[in-house]
Motif scaffolding. Structure first.
Motif, mmCIF file in Angstrom:
data_model
loop_
_atom_site.group_PDB
_atom_site.id
_atom_site.type_symbol
_atom_site.label_atom_id
_atom_site.label_comp_id
_atom_site.label_asym_id
_atom_site.label_seq_id
_atom_site.Cartn_x
_atom_site.Cartn_y
_atom_site.Cartn_z
ATOM 1 N N TYR A 1 -13.704 -14.376 6.691
ATOM 2 C CA TYR A 1 -14.454 -13.468 7.539
ATOM 3 C C TYR A 1 -15.374 -12.586 6.710
ATOM 4 N N GLU A 2 -16.556 -12.353 7.262
ATOM 5 C CA GLU A 2 -17.488 -11.456 6.595
ATOM 6 C C GLU A 2 -16.902 -10.052 6.544
ATOM 7 N N SER B 1 -18.887 -7.390 5.349
ATOM 8 C CA SER B 1 -19.975 -6.418 5.428
ATOM 9 C C SER B 1 -20.933 -6.773 6.558
ATOM 10 N N TYR B 2 -21.528 -5.737 7.153
ATOM 11 C CA TYR B 2 -22.454 -5.935 8.268
ATOM 12 C C TYR B 2 -23.622 -4.967 8.110
ATOM 13 N N PHE C 1 -26.698 -3.038 10.007
ATOM 14 C CA PHE C 1 -27.159 -2.644 11.341
ATOM 15 C C PHE C 1 -28.422 -1.803 11.210
ATOM 16 N N GLN D 1 -22.739 0.235 19.144
ATOM 17 C CA GLN D 1 -22.823 -0.944 18.285
ATOM 18 C C GLN D 1 -22.054 -0.746 16.975
ATOM 19 N N ALA E 1 -18.667 -2.742 15.587
ATOM 20 C CA ALA E 1 -18.546 -3.400 14.280
ATOM 21 C C ALA E 1 -17.250 -2.980 13.591
ATOM 22 N N TYR F 1 -15.029 -5.253 10.472
ATOM 23 C CA TYR F 1 -15.870 -5.134 9.276
ATOM 24 C C TYR F 1 -15.376 -3.967 8.420
ATOM 25 N N VAL G 1 -20.166 -1.238 6.512
ATOM 26 C CA VAL G 1 -21.346 -1.316 7.376
ATOM 27 C C VAL G 1 -22.502 -0.620 6.676
#
Length: 336
Positions: A55-56, A58-59, A61, A73, A77, A82, A85
């Protein structure tokens, strides 16, 4: 532990089915291969060639400038699991981005700002996912709900005033933080990133039940918070009859909440006929008195409505506790 019966095909091929839960965790499908290894103690080790999903962590936005949307949002996340972020301000003012990130950190457990630049903030989960157990979260929310009901009754009885009632309503933010932390952990189990046993459960079914217990508790707290806010606006308009019936209703609900919390804490699946035949019925009686009052004075319907919903959520939790009892019985029988 799983038990399986060996099937013999064509007189020479020995077959045994793999546990469905295990196969799903490893995302196995028809025709996928596994490696079987005979260990020195003659036990058999089965390992999937295809590893579990990665699984990722980091995200990224990009802020839109619509505050409510951006917060929803970013919280989503966090709930999705996550660990990091990166919040890019884009064309939004730096002050706006700073405010959004600070609000996100204040709403969650574990997230901290670890890096900043002119156009980007990096927030990271520094607490890990096991610093507070799911069971501890549920018990804390239970205690907060019970104390909110008790303090709400005390504030009304002593004419605590608008400030006291608003302070009560603000406790909802702590429950939101605890709940989101718990839901984040549950979501990691549902996606297969961690196993039920990693958070103290034996099966996905048990995890799902406790997920719903926490959700129902959060909703009950929400309605006590709504009630405290609204009472802060109309407390001075309540006559003695309305105040007395309201107090009796809240107190009976507080006692019912305490009994449900004790039932949950026991973890023994003990008999709860007394809770339903006495405490629950007491709540229903005070509820009926309030319903009759509202029929002639609809201005106070909001009191009845919020307390009615709290009672309903607590009853749902009793049903879920009963579900756990029978689920554990079946699991134990399967293991014996």
């Amino acid at each position: 532990m799983y038990k399986r019966k060996i099937q013999v095909m064509s007189g020479s091929t020995y077959m045994v089915s793999l546990p469905k839960e295990w196969a799903r965790l490893h995302n196995l499908k028809q025709q996928d291969e596994v490696v079987m290894e005979v260990l020195p103690d003659l036990s058999l080790k089965i390992t999937p060639i295809q590893s579990r999903k990665s699984y990722e962590k980091s995200y990224v936005f990009y802020l839109t400038g619509v505050r409510k949307y951006d917060i929803i949002q970013l919280v989503s996340a966090y709930l999705a699991g996550y660990d990091e972020v990166k919040v890019n301000c884009g064309r939004c003012p730096v002050e706006y981005g700073r405010g959004i990130v600070r609000e996100l950190v204040s709403k969650t457990i574990g997230l901290e700002i670890i890096e900043t630049s002119q156009f980007e903030y990096v927030v990271k989960n520094v607490a890990g996912d096991f610093s507070i157990s799911v069971d501890e979260i549920v018990l804390r929310v239970f205690r907060i709900l019970k104390m909110m009901l008790q303090d709400l009754a005390d504030a009304l009885a002593r004419d605590g005033g608008r400030e006291k009632l608003l302070e009560l309503a603000e406790r909802d933010s702590l429950v939101d933080k605890l709940t989101m932390y718990g839901l984040r952990v549950f979501n990691k189990v549902f996606t297969g990133e961690i196993l039920p046993k990693d958070i103290g459960f034996k099966s996905f079914a048990e995890v799902n039940i406790y997920y719903n217990v926490l959700r129902n508790l959060e909703r009950a707290v929400d309605h006590v918070s709504y009630l405290a806010k609204d009472l802060g606006e109309v407390d001075s308009l309540m006559n003695d009859e309305v105040k007395e019936i309201t107090l009796n209703h809240i107190r009976s609900l507080s006692e019912f909440c305490e009994k449900v919390m004790t039932l949950y804490s026991s973890k023994s699946g003990k008999d709860f006929t007394g809770i339903l035949s006495e405490d629950y019925e007491n709540v229903k009686k005070t509820e009926e008195l309030f319903r009759n009052l509202v029929a002639s004075n609809p201005n106070f319907f909001f009191i009845y409505d919020n307390l009615y919903r709290v009672r309903g959520y607590l009853l749902d939790i009793i049903e879920l506790i009963s579900d756990v009892k029978f689920l554990i019985q079946r699991l134990q029988a399967a293991e014996s």
